[in-house]
Scaffold this active site. Structure first.
Site, PDB file in Angstrom:
ATOM      1  N   ASP A 480       4.109  -4.183   0.789  1.00  0.00           N
ATOM      2  CA  ASP A 480       3.040  -4.949   1.427  1.00  0.00           C
ATOM      3  C   ASP A 480       3.478  -5.452   2.797  1.00  0.00           C
ATOM      4  O   ASP A 480       4.684  -5.486   3.127  1.00  0.00           O
ATOM      5  CB  ASP A 480       2.633  -6.123   0.532  1.00  0.00           C
ATOM      6  CG  ASP A 480       1.149  -6.437   0.622  1.00  0.00           C
ATOM      7  OD1 ASP A 480       0.513  -6.062   1.623  1.00  0.00           O
ATOM      8  OD2 ASP A 480       0.621  -7.090  -0.301  1.00  0.00           O
ATOM      9  N   ASP A 549      -8.115  -4.932  -0.104  1.00  0.00           N
ATOM     10  CA  ASP A 549      -7.991  -5.928  -1.172  1.00  0.00           C
ATOM     11  C   ASP A 549      -9.333  -6.173  -1.857  1.00  0.00           C
ATOM     12  O   ASP A 549      -9.381  -6.790  -2.922  1.00  0.00           O
ATOM     13  CB  ASP A 549      -7.473  -7.254  -0.599  1.00  0.00           C
ATOM     14  CG  ASP A 549      -5.985  -7.220  -0.299  1.00  0.00           C
ATOM     15  OD1 ASP A 549      -5.307  -6.274  -0.747  1.00  0.00           O
ATOM     16  OD2 ASP A 549      -5.500  -8.140   0.388  1.00  0.00           O
TER      17      ASP A 549
END
Length: 740
Positions: A480, A549
């Site tokens: 990430d 997301d």
């Protein structure tokens, strides 16, 4: 094989390497009489030549020509007027900022004496079977630029990059360095397509006419960014269709700040220039030093936007994405713990989730954020990549053993480029973050960015990741990257601080490549607060990408549609999460959520602790169904039959296996009114002579009498599949199998 050739007078001599005009064959050549270079691959020809003034000039880019077709010689372009001299209207392949040009340059230079004039002309070239390298030289300074051209034999996608070499005794400052300048055929009805977005709303397809005046698509963020993506497509308005019409398209293989400029110049030439973003860019090139640009890939299709994206998908699968033992691996069905636990992870809770995930047929269990350091929220712990002793008193091994005992691989979330001020790493090395001395250090998500451009920081990040993977049976890292740059300083570099924009990304690539070299079975996902770092540079080193997301299954239809224009379903990860979804508080059925997520790599991110028995039963059935179709979904040919763009109430995609023996149809309805029927969906890409048996995914009863059990490919393409979808948020999936 490589031969070095300089242009010679005399009879036309085309390189013997230009042997064929068949599609699956790449060739390159040079005609010494016309001074034309040519690359052929797939159904594409790309040609450029040496103008009478010595410039390297675009000649042709489009459908593949016959081997004997002549494209030259070039004629000298006269000044259009006193305000537009010939250098400015000549469609140069790599224009320098000099000689009176006013178009977007590929190279801007500041010489030590203050001059900023750079004029690049042909010096020499070398040719290989599917590549050409051309050396350009400034007309008065010892600066050399080598342009690299390749062409893919299957798709005809051209790769272009440049190497800038300083052969002077003094430092030269490069203020703008692009990878390539592409020129389209003359036309006045071009339309530009590109992708924009923001967090939780990535991959929005935009369209605008190409007119006089520049359109700039860029990221100044230090990374690829959510706001724009380094991809473009340009078609002609007069014949623009999803499956027909000419399309020129391209993507930049770079994960740092980038820019593309699309412009129609004074005489109607459309040019696309792309590479490093010149914003805050200054690269001091020392004597004998070279700078190699990222590759700017570009292609052409006569089969519309659909054909363009299928070429790009095939090119990515065959030439870009990492392979394991020579094969492109299918994406396993994974479970991710984030939405179930967030930061409240511990050994017992993760084991319980693993048992439930395994019962569904999940193949990879991924523990997300919260497992390391003092990571009880996003305010602490980043940079301290050792298991939290309270949550995992015996380290990660008991959990990994449990996961493996359940028949799954173990994966782990990391964010190695970041640190929290509240971390042992930052307390020990506050100088390791990107910063300007004496200025505030802006935090995003309570974190700062490590300066990977520094060799010591690069080596530290690699060491901790290498040890983490070496000491544990970790098969997968969800990598990430949750913020963009601020205060882009590198105090230790002095005058060379702005090299950070290049060196940071180069070192990021080095870390991932070296990690994979030492751990050949390791797989990695590129994630950046969703889809903020997806490009051909990072995809050459990672196995899958996290598009957003936002896991709302209806929002994902447009997100996944936009993503598919530029990138292959082979890397696109899609999750089934809880309903109502946290984004829109929208209620959808579990089957609808699965069908939305089954259009790429399937993941499950729901809180399984809240599921009922019927949820487990449905999910187990859908996972089993997915495993029978994932090869086609991930590595087949994608047809966007009904686009969800522009607030369409309907959407449909079709994936067809390479051998055309299986096809998978997904259809979605946002809402219907007044008993309005869902139109028949005409399929594409099937073998018209084959018989295909139709079944509905999920075991639901087929629409009574609406569709035959078996019919020809021609029938399904001409008459179509009838989907009885009415109401709100309805979906259906169908599999067509070639009947024996």
């Amino acid at each position: 094989m490589s031969i070095s050739v300089r242009p010679m007078a005399g009879a036309a001599v085309f390189s013997a390497l230009l042997l064929s005009t068949t599609s699956a064959f790449a060739a390159s050549g040079y005609d010494a009489d016309s001074k034309i270079f040519r690359l052929d691959g797939g159904d594409v020809t790309y040609a450029f030549g040496i103008s009478p003034q010595g410039y390297l000039q675009a000649v042709y880019w489009g459908g593949r020509l016959a081997g004997g077709d002549k494209l030259g010689p070039l004629v000298a372009l006269r000044d259009h007027s006193s305000v537009d001299m010939s250098a400015s209207i000549t469609p140069q392949e790599f224009p320098g900022q000099g000689g009176g040009i006013f178009v977007e340059p590929a190279l801007k230079v500041a010489w030590p004496d203050g001059s900023r004039d750079v004029v690049l002309k042909y010096a020499s070239h070398s040719i290989g079977r599917d590549r050409i390298d051309v050396v350009l030289q400034d007309i008065g300074r010892p600066l050399r630029v080598t342009l690299h051209y390749t062409i893919d034999p299957d798709t005809g996608i051209v790769g272009r990059s440049a190497t800038i070499e300083n052969r002077d005794k003094d430092v030269v400052r490069l203020d703008q360095v692009q990878s390539a300048s592409y020129t389209l055929p003359t036309g006045n009805d071009y339309q530009l397509h590109y992708l924009t977005g923001r967090w939780a709303a990535e991959w929005t397809l935009q369209k605008r006419p190409v007119t006089e005046g520049s359109t700039v698509i860029e990221s100044r963020r230090g990374s690829t960014g959510h706001q724009s993506n380094p991809w473009f497509a340009i078609n002609r308005a007069q014949d623009a269709q999803e499956e027909s019409g000419a399309v020129w398209f391209g993507a930049l293989a770079w994960s740092g700040s980038w820019r593309m400029t699309v412009d129609r110049d004074q005489i109607g030439k459309v040019r696309v220039v792309g590479g490093y973003n010149p914003f805050d860019f200054a690269y001091r090139l020392k004597p004998s030093e070279k700078l190699e640009t990222p590759v700017f890939y570009a292609g052409y299709s006569a089969q519309g936007m659909g054909g363009a994206s299928r070429l790009m998908h095939r090119f990515q699968r065959n030439e870009i994405l990492p392979r394991h033992d020579g094969e492109l691996k299918l994406r396993p069905v994974l479970y991710n713990s984030w939405e179930a636990t967030e930061f409240k992870v511990d050994e017992a809770g993760q084991m319980e989730l693993a048992e439930k995930a395994a019962s569904l047929g999940v193949e990879r269990f991924v523990m997300d954020d919260g497992w390391f350091g003092k990571r009880n929220s996003d305010k602490a712990g980043l940079g301290d990549w050792t298991p939290n002793p309270e949550k995992f008193p015996n380290g990660l091994k008991p959990l990994i053993d449990k996961v493996q005992g359940l028949g799954m691989e173990f994966g782990l979330w990391v964010e190695p480029e970041m640190t929290n001020p509240d971390s042992d790493l930052y307390r020990a090395h506050p100088d390791w973050v990107i910063n300007f001395p004496g200025r505030p250090r802006s935090e995003g998500r309570n974190q700062l960015m490590l300066n990977l451009a520094r060799r010591d920081v690069r080596d530290h990040v690699f060491k901790v990741l290498d040890e983490l993977v070496s000491k544990n049976e970790i098969k997968f890292l969800k990598w990430d990257y949750n913020r963009n740059w601020s205060e882009p300083g590198w105090p230790e570099a002095g005058e060379d601080q702005q090299r950070i924009y290049v060196d940071y990304v180069d070192n990021l690539y080095w870390i991932i490549a070296e990690l994979r070299r030492r751990h050949p079975g390791l797989e990695i996902e590129t994630c950046s607060g969703g889809g903020g770092r997806v490009d051909l540079g990072i995809l050459a080193l990672t196995d899958q990408a996290w598009p957003s997301d936002n896991t709302d299954p209806f929002d994902r239809l447009t997100i996944q549609d936009g993503f598919s224009h530029a990138y292959a379903p082979a890397v696109m990860m899609d999750w089934v999460t809880d309903s109502p979804n946290w984004v829109n508080r929208r209620q959808t059925s579990l089957e609808y959520r699965f069908l939305s997520a089954m259009q790429g790599g399937l993941g499950i991110g729901a809180n399984l602790n809240h599921w009922k028995d019927e949820d487990f039963a449905t999910a187990k059935k859908m996972v089993a169904e997915y495993k029978t179709i994932r090869n086609t979904v991930q590595q087949g040919e994608l047809y966007r039959l009904i686009s969800p763009q522009d607030n369409s109430p309907r959407a449909a995609t079709l994936s067809v296996s390479p051998d055309r023996r299986q096809a998978v149809l997904f259809a979605f309805l946002h809402s219907s009114t007044k008993l309005e029927p869902f139109p028949a969906i005409g399929l594409r890409g099937l073998d018209p002579a084959k018989l295909y048996r139709l079944r509905r995914i999920g075991g639901a009863a087929a629409e009574a009498g609406a569709n035959p059990d078996v019919a020809s490919g021609r029938f399904w393409m001409e008459r179509g599949v009838q989907a009885d979808l009415r109401g709100d948020f309805q979906a259906a999936g169908y599999v067509l199998e070639a009947a024996e």
